[in-house]
Design an enzyme around this catalytic site. Sequence first.
Site, short mmCIF file in Angstrom:
data_model
loop_
_atom_site.label_atom_id
_atom_site.label_comp_id
_atom_site.label_asym_id
_atom_site.label_seq_id
_atom_site.Cartn_x
_atom_site.Cartn_y
_atom_site.Cartn_z
N SER A 149 0.83 -1.20 0.00
CA SER A 149 0.00 0.00 0.00
C SER A 149 0.86 1.25 0.00
CB SER A 149 -0.85 -0.03 1.27
OG SER A 149 -1.45 1.22 1.47
N ALA A 150 0.32 2.31 -0.57
CA ALA A 150 1.00 3.61 -0.51
C ALA A 150 1.15 4.08 0.93
CB ALA A 150 0.24 4.63 -1.32
N TYR A 173 -1.56 -0.76 10.70
CA TYR A 173 -1.87 -1.42 9.43
C TYR A 173 -0.71 -1.23 8.44
CZ TYR A 173 -3.60 -1.59 4.64
OH TYR A 173 -3.72 -1.83 3.28
N LYS A 177 2.20 -3.88 6.57
CA LYS A 177 2.55 -3.96 5.13
C LYS A 177 4.07 -3.83 4.94
CE LYS A 177 -1.48 -4.53 3.30
NZ LYS A 177 -1.82 -5.84 2.73
N ASN A 222 -15.27 3.61 5.88
CA ASN A 222 -14.18 4.46 6.34
C ASN A 222 -13.64 5.32 5.20
OD1 ASN A 222 -13.88 3.23 8.95
ND2 ASN A 222 -13.02 1.45 7.88
N ASN A 223 -13.77 4.78 3.99
CA ASN A 223 -13.11 5.41 2.84
C ASN A 223 -14.07 6.33 2.09
OD1 ASN A 223 -11.68 2.30 2.76
ND2 ASN A 223 -10.42 4.13 2.98
P1 NAD Z 1 -10.96 -6.62 1.45
O1 NAD Z 1 -11.11 -6.59 2.93
O2 NAD Z 1 -12.17 -6.39 0.62
O3 NAD Z 1 -10.31 -8.01 1.02
C1 NAD Z 1 -9.42 -8.73 1.84
C2 NAD Z 1 -9.92 -10.15 1.92
O4 NAD Z 1 -9.04 -10.90 2.76
C3 NAD Z 1 -11.32 -10.25 2.54
O5 NAD Z 1 -12.15 -11.00 1.66
C4 NAD Z 1 -11.10 -10.97 3.86
O6 NAD Z 1 -12.20 -11.78 4.21
C5 NAD Z 1 -9.84 -11.77 3.57
N1 NAD Z 1 -9.02 -12.11 4.74
C6 NAD Z 1 -8.56 -11.29 5.71
N2 NAD Z 1 -7.83 -11.99 6.61
C7 NAD Z 1 -7.82 -13.28 6.18
C8 NAD Z 1 -7.23 -14.49 6.66
N3 NAD Z 1 -6.51 -14.53 7.78
N4 NAD Z 1 -7.42 -15.62 5.97
C9 NAD Z 1 -8.16 -15.63 4.83
N5 NAD Z 1 -8.74 -14.53 4.32
C10 NAD Z 1 -8.56 -13.36 4.99
O7 NAD Z 1 -9.82 -5.60 1.07
P2 NAD Z 1 -9.37 -5.06 -0.37
O8 NAD Z 1 -9.72 -3.62 -0.43
O9 NAD Z 1 -9.83 -5.96 -1.43
O10 NAD Z 1 -7.79 -5.13 -0.19
C11 NAD Z 1 -7.05 -6.24 -0.64
C12 NAD Z 1 -5.62 -6.07 -0.22
O11 NAD Z 1 -5.12 -4.84 -0.74
C13 NAD Z 1 -5.41 -6.00 1.29
O12 NAD Z 1 -4.23 -6.66 1.62
C14 NAD Z 1 -5.29 -4.52 1.55
O13 NAD Z 1 -4.53 -4.27 2.70
C15 NAD Z 1 -4.58 -4.04 0.30
N6 NAD Z 1 -4.82 -2.63 0.00
C16 NAD Z 1 -6.09 -2.16 -0.08
C17 NAD Z 1 -6.31 -0.79 -0.31
C18 NAD Z 1 -7.71 -0.24 -0.38
O14 NAD Z 1 -7.86 0.98 -0.20
N7 NAD Z 1 -8.72 -1.04 -0.62
C19 NAD Z 1 -5.22 0.08 -0.50
C20 NAD Z 1 -3.93 -0.44 -0.43
C21 NAD Z 1 -3.74 -1.80 -0.18
N1 UFG Z 2 -12.25 11.54 3.55
C1 UFG Z 2 -13.23 12.42 3.94
N2 UFG Z 2 -14.39 11.91 4.47
C2 UFG Z 2 -14.59 10.58 4.62
C3 UFG Z 2 -13.56 9.69 4.22
C4 UFG Z 2 -12.40 10.21 3.69
O1 UFG Z 2 -13.08 13.62 3.81
O2 UFG Z 2 -15.64 10.17 5.14
C5 UFG Z 2 -11.01 12.09 2.93
C6 UFG Z 2 -9.75 11.77 3.69
O3 UFG Z 2 -9.51 12.71 4.68
C7 UFG Z 2 -8.72 11.76 2.56
C8 UFG Z 2 -9.49 11.26 1.36
O4 UFG Z 2 -10.86 11.48 1.66
O5 UFG Z 2 -8.30 13.07 2.30
C9 UFG Z 2 -9.30 9.77 1.08
O6 UFG Z 2 -9.56 9.04 2.26
P1 UFG Z 2 -9.74 7.46 2.26
O7 UFG Z 2 -10.11 7.04 3.64
O8 UFG Z 2 -10.66 7.04 1.16
O9 UFG Z 2 -8.30 6.93 1.84
P2 UFG Z 2 -6.88 7.15 2.54
O10 UFG Z 2 -6.04 7.91 1.56
O11 UFG Z 2 -7.01 7.70 3.89
O12 UFG Z 2 -6.36 5.67 2.69
C10 UFG Z 2 -6.57 4.67 1.67
C11 UFG Z 2 -6.76 3.31 2.34
C12 UFG Z 2 -5.49 2.84 2.95
C13 UFG Z 2 -4.39 2.88 1.94
C14 UFG Z 2 -4.25 4.26 1.35
C15 UFG Z 2 -3.24 4.19 0.24
O13 UFG Z 2 -7.77 3.37 3.34
O14 UFG Z 2 -5.64 1.49 3.36
O15 UFG Z 2 -5.50 4.68 0.79
O16 UFG Z 2 -2.93 5.45 -0.19
F1 UFG Z 2 -3.25 2.52 2.51
#
Ligand code: NAD
Ligand code: UFG
Length: 361
Positions: A149-150, A173, A177, A222-223
Amino acid sequence: MKRRESGSGQRRISPTNNRQSGVNIMKILITGGAGYIGSHTCLTLLEEGHEICVVDNLVNSKEAPLARVQEITGRHLDFQRVDLTQKERLRRVFAAHSFEGIIHFAGLKAVGESAVMPLPYYRNNICGTLVLLELMQAYGVKNLVFSSSATVYGEPESVPIRETAAVGPTNPYGRTKLMIEYILKDLYQSDPEFNIAILRYFNPVGAHGSGRIGEDPNDIPNNLMPFISQVAVGKQPRLSVFGSDYPTPDGTGVRDYIHVMDLAAGHGCALEKLCQNPGVVTYNLGTGRGYSVLEMIAAFERVSGRPIPYQLVDRREGDIAVCYADPALAEQDLGWRAKRGIEEMCTDVWRWQSANPNGYE
Ligand code: NAD
Ligand code: UFG
């Protein structure tokens, strides 16, 4: 003498697997494949012709997206409900298949939650990965794509962020990573038969163009993007914009939003790269362009025709002002670049959210 877990050496990708398109067809294990990014990647890889087995404990997902992926592609995938930390269960999956590559998505990912309950995050993400790597080594499966992740960069010194930038995650978290990245590099040092692509995603958003699969947060999102789409569909009354005094053009946070289908395609390219025995390689997967929260709201309103009521509130703890990628290395090495812009990201999220207001339920 202790019995070896498998008699095989490393499974190299057979050149006879080449088909007309030039893609090496592989048998791939996808951990976390039922999740948001995993399900879109399964779809893309099935369409490319790969054979897929998913392991997921469904802690943050449902089985439904996998059924829909099979419907859309007309192809079968094998699903095993397994927790990665349960080694004997996972060993049975390795014993039953001859995997040529692994894509490792499984992990817990909520930044805020990781600060409140760090131990489950370290246990799940680190121990789950260790079990996976031990079995990969034991069964001679040495091609791995890892979801990083970034967030490993923490507060960047400058943007766009290159892969060589300093790392310094600011939450548990992110530290899981980065620790896994170090584990992977140490593993490669000890066993150069491994080929590992570490992919640092920026902000994945969007959904498959069918509107049948998309992001389905378990709880209040959350996002940003899932929150906006839940406001648009009436599930949330208004968005809180976290911070309007950042040193950015409109005062709100700037991020590099990347369409999940572009991200999924990046995994196919990374698998191809592993066929060249590159050792450990690290790539940013982002677009190289940042958008503010207010720009994202405006884009979503344009494509959905719905107003997104919002209020400006204090900054969210741990957030940074600006984060966007320099994606040049991925383009140069993988021939990959993100193709979809924010209009398409918002359109696809809206199609998914409006057709499935309650997600997969
Ligand atoms: P997600 O939660 O939708 O998918 C993760 C999956 O892993 C889920 O289906 C969950 O049930 C499964 N899982 C978790 N722990 C497990 C375990 N111990 N055994 C088996 N399965 C397990 O998340 P996502 O958004 O699809 O993210 C996928 C990957 O990318 C993650 O590793 C996350 O950290 C990484 N990532 C996501 C984002 C984002 O913003 N979505 C950004 C950067 C990195
Ligand atoms: N934001 C709001 N209101 C909200 C949610 C988010 O204003 O309800 C803002 C945040 O402050 C931020 C932007 O929207 O400026 C994006 O926020 P996100 O929560 O969507 O994403 P983040 O950049 O905080 O983090 C995400 C993932 C992390 C990942 C990262 C990689 O949640 O897991 O991107 O850059 F590591």
